[in-house]
Write a protein that holds these residues in place. Structure first.
Motif, PDB file in Angstrom:
ATOM      1  N   SER A 208      48.944  35.794  37.287  1.00 10.32           N
ATOM      2  CA  SER A 208      48.133  35.838  36.081  1.00 10.32           C
ATOM      3  C   SER A 208      49.009  35.531  34.880  1.00 10.32           C
ATOM      4  O   SER A 208      50.118  36.053  34.775  1.00 10.32           O
ATOM      5  CB  SER A 208      47.502  37.217  35.899  1.00 10.32           C
ATOM      6  OG  SER A 208      46.780  37.266  34.686  1.00 10.32           O
TER       7      SER A 208
ATOM      8  N   ASP B 297      45.860  32.847  39.338  1.00 11.19           N
ATOM      9  CA  ASP B 297      45.015  33.073  38.152  1.00 11.19           C
ATOM     10  C   ASP B 297      43.945  34.132  38.413  1.00 11.19           C
ATOM     11  O   ASP B 297      42.752  33.903  38.231  1.00 11.19           O
ATOM     12  CB  ASP B 297      44.367  31.770  37.680  1.00 11.19           C
ATOM     13  CG  ASP B 297      45.384  30.732  37.270  1.00 11.19           C
ATOM     14  OD1 ASP B 297      46.423  31.121  36.694  1.00 11.19           O
ATOM     15  OD2 ASP B 297      45.157  29.533  37.518  1.00 11.19           O
TER      16      ASP B 297
ATOM     17  N   ILE C 161      39.910  44.139  37.993  1.00 10.39           N
ATOM     18  CA  ILE C 161      41.215  43.530  37.700  1.00 10.39           C
ATOM     19  C   ILE C 161      42.177  44.603  37.194  1.00 10.39           C
ATOM     20  O   ILE C 161      43.360  44.609  37.554  1.00 10.39           O
ATOM     21  CB  ILE C 161      41.098  42.374  36.683  1.00 10.39           C
ATOM     22  CG1 ILE C 161      40.179  41.271  37.222  1.00 10.39           C
ATOM     23  CG2 ILE C 161      42.461  41.825  36.307  1.00 10.39           C
ATOM     24  CD1 ILE C 161      40.686  40.560  38.447  1.00 10.39           C
TER      25      ILE C 161
ATOM     26  N   ALA D 203      40.634  42.893  30.826  1.00 11.78           N
ATOM     27  CA  ALA D 203      40.080  42.463  32.105  1.00 11.78           C
ATOM     28  C   ALA D 203      38.969  43.403  32.568  1.00 11.78           C
ATOM     29  O   ALA D 203      38.765  44.486  32.021  1.00 11.78           O
ATOM     30  CB  ALA D 203      41.189  42.401  33.137  1.00 11.78           C
TER      31      ALA D 203
ATOM     32  N   GLN E 297      47.673  36.102  31.941  1.00 12.17           N
ATOM     33  CA  GLN E 297      47.066  36.976  30.932  1.00 12.17           C
ATOM     34  C   GLN E 297      47.335  38.442  31.264  1.00 12.17           C
ATOM     35  O   GLN E 297      47.308  38.822  32.435  1.00 12.17           O
ATOM     36  CB  GLN E 297      45.547  36.762  30.877  1.00 12.17           C
ATOM     37  CG  GLN E 297      45.124  35.327  30.652  1.00 12.17           C
ATOM     38  CD  GLN E 297      45.573  34.803  29.313  1.00 12.17           C
ATOM     39  OE1 GLN E 297      45.549  35.519  28.323  1.00 12.17           O
ATOM     40  NE2 GLN E 297      46.004  33.554  29.276  1.00 12.17           N
TER      41      GLN E 297
ATOM     42  N   ASP F 267      42.992  36.448  36.732  1.00  8.60           N
ATOM     43  CA  ASP F 267      42.179  36.720  35.550  1.00  8.60           C
ATOM     44  C   ASP F 267      40.964  35.802  35.444  1.00  8.60           C
ATOM     45  O   ASP F 267      40.063  36.066  34.646  1.00  8.60           O
ATOM     46  CB  ASP F 267      43.040  36.625  34.277  1.00  8.60           C
ATOM     47  CG  ASP F 267      43.917  35.401  34.253  1.00  8.60           C
ATOM     48  OD1 ASP F 267      44.706  35.217  35.201  1.00  8.60           O
ATOM     49  OD2 ASP F 267      43.822  34.623  33.292  1.00  8.60           O
ATOM     50  N   THR F 268      40.868  34.765  36.259  1.00  6.58           N
ATOM     51  CA  THR F 268      39.714  33.860  36.218  1.00  6.58           C
ATOM     52  C   THR F 268      38.772  34.048  37.407  1.00  6.58           C
ATOM     53  O   THR F 268      37.781  33.337  37.527  1.00  6.58           O
ATOM     54  CB  THR F 268      40.173  32.384  36.177  1.00  6.58           C
ATOM     55  OG1 THR F 268      40.888  32.084  37.385  1.00  6.58           O
ATOM     56  CG2 THR F 268      41.058  32.115  34.972  1.00  6.58           C
TER      57      THR F 268
END
Length: 189
Positions: free
Chosen positions: A85, A55, A96, A92, A87, A57-58
């Motif tokens: 990811s 993940d 990212i 982003a 997403q 994206d987090t």
């Protein structure tokens, strides 16, 4: 304050460890990222290294910036960075987006029933009834690896699967209420 062990080569070319405390201010943040980059780069000169980030994206911005720095140095080192990811990188952060631009993308195909069984066997060990669990989880997750692990975590959180005496314990049977019926319900958990 964060504590970091820095690898420093001494005169005999073996590695000694020293510590340094970092605060959250901007100058220390840059120093911490530089120290981490130096540490991982030194390790990757002598060993094959891998960092896996689920993940991406987090991830917080300072960590993403450090990972982006590592991505720019990959050709010089024996290092593999693997990111997942769900997403797209369109919205982003700059870090990212840089990671996405410098990375090759691979779509993860659904797992087969046998692969789901192997995944859960690797997570829980060769314990009785893990194949029963794998069959039931596969029928809901339909081979989605993330949903498979989320369902396993759900069963642990509900106490259906427990860890006692150094081993995982699977239920004799799963009731209809133990797992959601569909993958959509699983993702809504």
């Amino acid at each position: 304050a964060e504590l970091l062990f820095e690898a420093a080569a001494d005169a005999s070319s073996s590695h000694a460890l020293r510590t340094r405390t970092f605060s959250a201010n901007g100058a220390d943040r840059v120093a911490l990222q530089d120290a981490l980059t130096t540490l991982w780069s030194q390790l990757a000169r002598e060993h094959v290294m891998m960092i896996a980030v689920d993940d991406i994206d987090t991830v917080d911005e300072p960590s993403a910036a450090w990972l982006a720095t590592l991505v720019t140095q990959l050709k010089k080192r024996h290092m593999l960075l693997a990111f997942s990811s769900a997403q797209p990188a369109n919205d982003a952060s700059a870090a990212i987006k840089l990671i996405a631009q410098r990375s090759s993308r691979h779509t993860l195909m659904p797992l087969s029933a046998a692969q789901t069984d192997a995944l859960l066997l690797s997570a829980f060990g060769d314990v009785p009834r893990v194949s029963l669990l794998a069959d039931r989880v596969f029928s809901v997750a339909r081979g989605n690896p993330g949903a498979t692990m989320d369902l396993a975590r759900h069963l642990i959180d509900r106490g259906v699967i427990s860890y006692q005496g150094g081993t995982w314990s699977m239920p004799i049977q799963l009731s209809l209420n133990d797992l959601p019926e569909t993958i959509d319900e699983a993702f809504a958990m």
